[in-house]
Write an enzyme that holds these catalytic residues in place. Structure first.
Site, PDB file in Angstrom:
ATOM      1  N   ARG A 187       0.805  -1.399  -0.127  1.00 63.98           N
ATOM      2  CA  ARG A 187       0.199  -0.117   0.138  1.00 63.98           C
ATOM      3  C   ARG A 187       0.941   1.219  -0.086  1.00 63.98           C
ATOM      4  O   ARG A 187       2.133   1.185   0.048  1.00 63.98           O
ATOM      5  CB  ARG A 187      -0.896  -0.094   1.230  1.00 63.98           C
ATOM      6  CG  ARG A 187      -0.033  -0.283   2.488  1.00 63.98           C
ATOM      7  CD  ARG A 187      -0.528   0.325   3.750  1.00 63.98           C
ATOM      8  NE  ARG A 187      -0.449   1.620   3.494  1.00 63.98           N
ATOM      9  CZ  ARG A 187       0.591   2.474   3.724  1.00 63.98           C
ATOM     10  NH1 ARG A 187       1.695   1.942   3.968  1.00 63.98           N
ATOM     11  NH2 ARG A 187       0.628   3.654   3.554  1.00 63.98           N
TER      12      ARG A 187
ATOM     13  N   ASP B 198      -1.935  10.754  -2.576  1.00 61.08           N
ATOM     14  CA  ASP B 198      -2.007   9.941  -3.456  1.00 61.08           C
ATOM     15  C   ASP B 198      -2.406  10.182  -4.975  1.00 61.08           C
ATOM     16  O   ASP B 198      -1.958   9.601  -5.852  1.00 61.08           O
ATOM     17  CB  ASP B 198      -3.156   9.079  -2.994  1.00 61.08           C
ATOM     18  CG  ASP B 198      -3.032   8.304  -1.793  1.00 61.08           C
ATOM     19  OD1 ASP B 198      -3.067   8.686  -0.813  1.00 61.08           O
ATOM     20  OD2 ASP B 198      -2.384   7.096  -2.132  1.00 61.08           O
TER      21      ASP B 198
ATOM     22  N   LYS C 250      -4.902  10.219   2.574  1.00 58.21           N
ATOM     23  CA  LYS C 250      -5.695   9.375   3.423  1.00 58.21           C
ATOM     24  C   LYS C 250      -6.803  10.217   4.174  1.00 58.21           C
ATOM     25  O   LYS C 250      -6.484  11.188   4.614  1.00 58.21           O
ATOM     26  CB  LYS C 250      -4.673   8.834   4.477  1.00 58.21           C
ATOM     27  CG  LYS C 250      -5.424   7.743   5.656  1.00 58.21           C
ATOM     28  CD  LYS C 250      -6.129   6.393   5.021  1.00 58.21           C
ATOM     29  CE  LYS C 250      -5.342   5.702   4.097  1.00 58.21           C
ATOM     30  NZ  LYS C 250      -6.373   4.975   3.130  1.00 58.21           N
TER      31      LYS C 250
ATOM     32  N   ALA D 183       1.006   5.246  -2.129  1.00 61.46           N
ATOM     33  CA  ALA D 183       0.978   5.350  -3.760  1.00 61.46           C
ATOM     34  C   ALA D 183       2.034   4.849  -4.493  1.00 61.46           C
ATOM     35  O   ALA D 183       2.040   4.184  -5.508  1.00 61.46           O
ATOM     36  CB  ALA D 183       0.670   6.810  -3.803  1.00 61.46           C
TER      37      ALA D 183
HETATM   38  O1  MRU Z   1      -4.837   3.216   1.496  1.00 60.80           O
HETATM   39  P1  MRU Z   1      -3.347   3.609   1.872  1.00 60.80           P
HETATM   40  O2  MRU Z   1      -2.763   2.873   3.092  1.00 60.80           O
HETATM   41  O3  MRU Z   1      -2.653   3.179   0.553  1.00 60.80           O
HETATM   42  O4  MRU Z   1      -3.170   5.046   1.859  1.00 60.80           O
HETATM   43  C1  MRU Z   1      -1.840   5.667   1.714  1.00 60.80           C
HETATM   44  C2  MRU Z   1      -1.632   7.213   1.907  1.00 60.80           C
HETATM   45  O5  MRU Z   1      -2.794   7.810   1.983  1.00 60.80           O
HETATM   46  C3  MRU Z   1      -0.380   7.737   1.836  1.00 60.80           C
HETATM   47  O6  MRU Z   1      -0.309   9.140   2.534  1.00 60.80           O
HETATM   48  C4  MRU Z   1       0.006   8.007   0.368  1.00 60.80           C
HETATM   49  O7  MRU Z   1      -0.297   6.768  -0.444  1.00 60.80           O
HETATM   50  C5  MRU Z   1       1.370   8.490   0.224  1.00 60.80           C
HETATM   51  S1  MRU Z   1       2.716   7.209   0.370  1.00 60.80           S
HETATM   52  C6  MRU Z   1       4.020   7.797   0.176  1.00 60.80           C
END
Ligand code: MRU
Length: 349
Positions: free
Chosen positions: A50, A241, A252, A52
């Site tokens: 998980r 993301d 998030k 991005a």
């Molecule tokens: O649902 P997730 O755990 O994949 O959400 C991740 C996030 O919201 C992170 O802050 C985002 O992907 C940036 S990761 C460098």
């Protein structure tokens, strides 16, 4: 830049794709070999891998896993099957642009390669997936270099969710300036929002920063206002993301609330983003598809059910912070400041 513990979200070892199962952290460190494209799709969907950038890299390697059995096809057959598998992997999660970005880039690069047989195209496919993986490490390192000077001795830095090394190939995005500041001996502390419902903050960010001996405090999401009011937070850094062309930032669920609080308390709110998360094709936050996840994530805590049976649930996994709440975007190419619609285009257009 070194982190103390070398558990990696994604490893590519002699043609084998290994993913750390992040749903089991911090209690168990379990690495799973990925042998089918369906398994990779599920690993992304279930958040075993998980964040991005990490799902972009996993997607590219997912194509390698998918295409291994099709090396006997001719060029046209191989490319058609590659596209089908890219569309399939892309359907696993909609919000982070890195997944579709990495899949599109991989399909395009293989299509542009001169290979005439499936065997030759497969070699090109492995090469581009490895390139995306290595590039992600480099991008995150540069984000650290471009953000490290923001962290001054004695500061409190709040972050939300996990934009750490677990969410990328190394270093993280929001955490990269933290790792670098720590390595340079700057004393600071981090407040890691728990990030309900799946607790990426308390399970993952707190865990990885603790492993690196960074002073980290886990707080529940509803404590952020109080902690800010107490003067404990000097800066917020979060990941993202997808950054839209006007500077609106998807991240998030709960991130927008943190940004509103930061504005109220006069605290700078920074977003860390590699170029691969900046999506100039999406004009504004309202155009970003927000993933809706299963009700069970909200109706229970751990293994225990906490909401009444049959309750209606709304479970958006992300929100969009309006550009006007963002102080700056720390990218691998430098800091982007408002007006974002002009400056993002100038730097990434
Ligand atoms: O649902 P997730 O755990 O994949 O959400 C991740 C996030 O919201 C992170 O802050 C985002 O992907 C940036 S990761 C460098």
């Amino acid at each position: 830049m070194k982190t103390d513990k070398k558990v990696r979200s994604i490893e590519w070892q002699d043609g084998t794709l290994l993913l750390l199962d992040q749903t089991r952290l911090p209690a168990e460190v379990v690495v799973e070999e990925q042998t089918t494209v369906e398994q990779v799709w599920n690993s992304i969907k279930q958040l075993k891998v998980r964040g991005a950038p990490a799902i972009g890299v996993a997607g590219a390697y997912g194509l390698v896993v998918a295409m291994r059995q099709f090396r006997g096809l001719d060029r046209a057959g191989f490319l058609a099957t590659l596209k089908e598998n890219a569309a399939y992997l892309d359907s696993s999660r909609p919000t982070a642009v890195n997944l579709s970005w990495a899949l599109k880039r991989t399909v395009a690069a293989v299509g542009q390669s001169s290979g005439t047989s499936g065997e030759e195209l497969f070699v090109a496919l492995v090469k581009i997936a490895e390139e995306i993986h290595q590039e992600d490490i480099e991008l995150c390192r540069r984000i650290g270099e471009n953000g490290v000077d923001l962290i001054k001795p004695g500061m409190g830095v709040l972050t939300h969710c996990n934009a750490g090394r677990l969410a990328t190939s190394e270093y993280g995005t929001a955490t990269s300036p933290m790792y670098l500041a720590h390595e340079r001996g700057v004393p600071f502390r981090v407040y890691s929002d728990e990030s309900r419902p799946l607790l990426q903050g308390s399970r993952l960010t707190a865990w990885e920063l603790q492993q690196a001996n960074i002073e980290v405090y886990t707080i529940t999401d509803n404590m952020a206002a109080y902690v800010m009011q107490q003067g404990l937070v000097d800066m917020v850094i979060v990941g993202t993301d997808r950054v839209a062309a006007n500077g609106d930032v998807a991240n998030k669920i709960g991130t927008m609330g943190v940004a509103i609080l930061a504005k109220h308390f006069g605290i700078p709110f920074y977003v860390a983003s590699p170029f691969s998360t900046i999506d100039l094709a999406t004009p504004a936050g309202g155009n970003i598809v927000i993933e809706e996840r299963d009700a069970e994530e909200v109706t229970s805590f751990g293994l225990r059910r906490t909401a009444p049976e049959g309750i209606r649930v709304h479970n958006p996994a992300f929100d969009v912070t309006p550009a006007e709440l963002v102080t700056g975007i720390i990218t691998d190419r430098g800091m982007v400041e408002p007006p974002y619609s002009v400056n993002l285009q100038r730097m990434f257009g």
